[in-house]
Motif scaffolding. Structure first.
Motif, mmCIF file in Angstrom:
data_model
loop_
_atom_site.group_PDB
_atom_site.id
_atom_site.type_symbol
_atom_site.label_atom_id
_atom_site.label_comp_id
_atom_site.label_asym_id
_atom_site.label_seq_id
_atom_site.Cartn_x
_atom_site.Cartn_y
_atom_site.Cartn_z
ATOM 1 N N TYR A 91 0.821 -1.210 0.000
ATOM 2 C CA TYR A 91 0.000 0.000 0.000
ATOM 3 C C TYR A 91 0.856 1.262 0.000
ATOM 4 O O TYR A 91 1.902 1.331 0.638
ATOM 5 C CB TYR A 91 -0.938 0.002 1.213
ATOM 6 C CG TYR A 91 -1.977 -1.087 1.148
ATOM 7 C CD1 TYR A 91 -3.133 -0.930 0.395
ATOM 8 C CD2 TYR A 91 -1.800 -2.295 1.816
ATOM 9 C CE1 TYR A 91 -4.089 -1.920 0.313
ATOM 10 C CE2 TYR A 91 -2.746 -3.307 1.744
ATOM 11 C CZ TYR A 91 -3.890 -3.112 0.991
ATOM 12 O OH TYR A 91 -4.823 -4.105 0.902
ATOM 13 N N ASN A 112 -4.223 6.700 4.321
ATOM 14 C CA ASN A 112 -5.302 5.985 5.013
ATOM 15 C C ASN A 112 -5.632 4.624 4.395
ATOM 16 O O ASN A 112 -6.735 4.100 4.569
ATOM 17 C CB ASN A 112 -6.565 6.849 5.112
ATOM 18 C CG ASN A 112 -6.368 8.036 6.038
ATOM 19 O OD1 ASN A 112 -5.642 7.949 7.021
ATOM 20 N ND2 ASN A 112 -6.998 9.159 5.712
ATOM 21 N N PRO A 140 -5.233 0.451 4.158
ATOM 22 C CA PRO A 140 -5.200 -0.556 5.233
ATOM 23 C C PRO A 140 -3.820 -1.194 5.369
ATOM 24 O O PRO A 140 -3.612 -2.373 5.056
ATOM 25 C CB PRO A 140 -6.258 -1.564 4.783
ATOM 26 C CG PRO A 140 -6.256 -1.479 3.298
ATOM 27 C CD PRO A 140 -5.995 -0.030 2.984
ATOM 28 N N GLU A 186 2.509 0.505 14.603
ATOM 29 C CA GLU A 186 1.380 1.350 14.964
ATOM 30 C C GLU A 186 1.579 1.998 16.326
ATOM 31 O O GLU A 186 2.247 1.430 17.203
ATOM 32 C CB GLU A 186 0.085 0.528 14.984
ATOM 33 C CG GLU A 186 -0.181 -0.210 13.688
ATOM 34 C CD GLU A 186 -1.503 -0.963 13.686
ATOM 35 O OE1 GLU A 186 -1.849 -1.519 12.631
ATOM 36 O OE2 GLU A 186 -2.195 -0.978 14.740
ATOM 37 N N LEU A 233 -1.979 5.436 7.856
ATOM 38 C CA LEU A 233 -3.394 5.415 8.212
ATOM 39 C C LEU A 233 -3.504 6.114 9.563
ATOM 40 O O LEU A 233 -2.886 5.679 10.539
ATOM 41 C CB LEU A 233 -3.904 3.974 8.298
ATOM 42 C CG LEU A 233 -5.402 3.741 8.527
ATOM 43 C CD1 LEU A 233 -5.775 2.305 8.143
ATOM 44 C CD2 LEU A 233 -5.829 3.995 9.963
ATOM 45 N N TYR A 272 -11.148 9.862 9.878
ATOM 46 C CA TYR A 272 -9.817 9.854 9.284
ATOM 47 C C TYR A 272 -9.306 11.283 9.114
ATOM 48 O O TYR A 272 -10.054 12.198 8.775
ATOM 49 C CB TYR A 272 -9.850 9.146 7.930
ATOM 50 C CG TYR A 272 -10.069 7.657 8.060
ATOM 51 C CD1 TYR A 272 -8.991 6.785 8.235
ATOM 52 C CD2 TYR A 272 -11.346 7.118 8.016
ATOM 53 C CE1 TYR A 272 -9.182 5.422 8.367
ATOM 54 C CE2 TYR A 272 -11.551 5.749 8.152
ATOM 55 C CZ TYR A 272 -10.466 4.907 8.327
ATOM 56 O OH TYR A 272 -10.661 3.556 8.468
ATOM 57 N N HIS A 318 -2.289 15.149 7.420
ATOM 58 C CA HIS A 318 -1.218 14.196 7.138
ATOM 59 C C HIS A 318 0.089 14.916 6.844
ATOM 60 O O HIS A 318 1.163 14.447 7.247
ATOM 61 C CB HIS A 318 -1.609 13.305 5.956
ATOM 62 C CG HIS A 318 -2.399 12.098 6.350
ATOM 63 N ND1 HIS A 318 -1.895 10.819 6.310
ATOM 64 C CD2 HIS A 318 -3.664 11.983 6.818
ATOM 65 C CE1 HIS A 318 -2.810 9.964 6.723
ATOM 66 N NE2 HIS A 318 -3.902 10.645 7.022
#
Length: 211
Positions: free
Chosen positions: A60, A64, A66, A74, A103, A115, A121
Motif C-alpha cells: 500500500y 489511510n 489498510p 502502529e 493510516l 480519518y 497528514h
C-alpha cells in the motif's frame, strides 16, 4: 514509560527505547521492534519506530490505506481533557508501513472513526526508511491537532497520558501481532484503550540508544 522533553526530532535516538515485545494471540515470533518517543513543549510529540525485518511486505502507498494488511508498526494515544472528562474518551491511531503510507484516525471506538485529512497528514510529516536488515518510520504529532480534538491540553513535566505501540501483519503468510503494553483478550484487537499503558512526561534526562 517516561517521555523525555527534547529539543527536536534529532534528539530521539538519545533516549531509552521502548520495546514492542508482548507476542499476542498465538503469535510465536515477531521481528524485533522498538521505538523512541519524545516531547517538544509547545510543538508536539515525535515518534520513531524501528523493526529489524528484511524486505518488509509493503503493497500500500495511499493515505489511510489498510497498511495493517502489509507489515506495519502502529502507535495509539489517549489524552485526558476537560472537554471529555465525563464521556467516553477519544483515542488516536497511527499505522504505517515501510512505504511511509500512513493510516491515521481518531474516535471513541474501533468503528465510526474519523480519518485525518490530507492537510493534517502533511503536518504529521510521516516518513519511512528501508535498510538492509531493518526499516523505520517516523512522525510528528502536533499539539495543534491534539487540541483541535481534545481542547486545551496542559502538557508539561509530570503530565500523564496513555498509549500503546504495536507490530502487526494480517497477511496470512506472515501474520503476527505484538504490543508494548500487554493486551489480555482472546479476540485480536488493538483498539482497546483499557490496555493502554501509562506514559509520563519527564525532564530532559538522556538514556542510551539502541542499534
Amino acid at each position: 514509560m517516561e517521555v523525555e522533553v527534547i529539543q527536536s526530532a534529532e534528539d530521539l535516538e538519545m533516549l531509552s527505547p521502548f520495546k514492542v515485545d508482548n507476542n499476542l494471540w498465538g503469535t510465536k515470533t515477531v521481528p524485533e521492534t522498538y521505538g523512541y518517543l519524545g516531547f517538544v513543549p509547545g510543538d508536539g510529540f515525535y515518534l520513531k519506530m524501528v523493526c529489524k525485518e528484511e524486505d518488509p511486505l509493503r503493497k500500500y502507498r495511499d493515505m489511510n490505506a489498510p497498511v495493517y494488511r502489509d507489515s506495519a508498526m502502529e502507535a495509539f494515544f489517549l489524552f485526558e481533557s476537560e472537554r471529555e472528562r465525563y464521556i467516553q474518551p477519544t483515542y488516536l491511531n497511527f499505522e504505517v508501513n515501510a512505504n511511509g503510507a500512513l493510516l491515521a484516525a481518531y474516535g471513541k471506538e474501533r468503528i465510526y472513526r474519523t480519518y485525518f485529512a490530507k492537510e493534517e497528514h502533511q503536518e504529521f510529516a510521516c516518513s519511512a526508511r528501508i535498510e538492509a536488515d531493518r526499516w523505520s518510520a517516523a512522525l510528528r504529532i502536533p499539539l495543534s491537532i491534539l487540541e483541535h480534538i481534545y481542547g486545551p491540553l496542559c502538557l508539561e513535566a509530570g503530565s500523564t497520558f496513555t498509549c500503546n505501540f504495536y507490530k502487526i501483519s494480517e497477511a496470512a503468510e506472515i501474520e503476527h501481532y505484538a504490543s508494548w503494553s500487554l493486551i489480555e483478550t482472546d479476540v485480536p484487537s488493538f483498539h482497546l484503550p483499557e490496555y493502554f499503558g501509562t506514559a509520563v512526561i519527564s525532564g530532559g534526562r538522556r538514556g542510551g540508544g539502541q542499534g
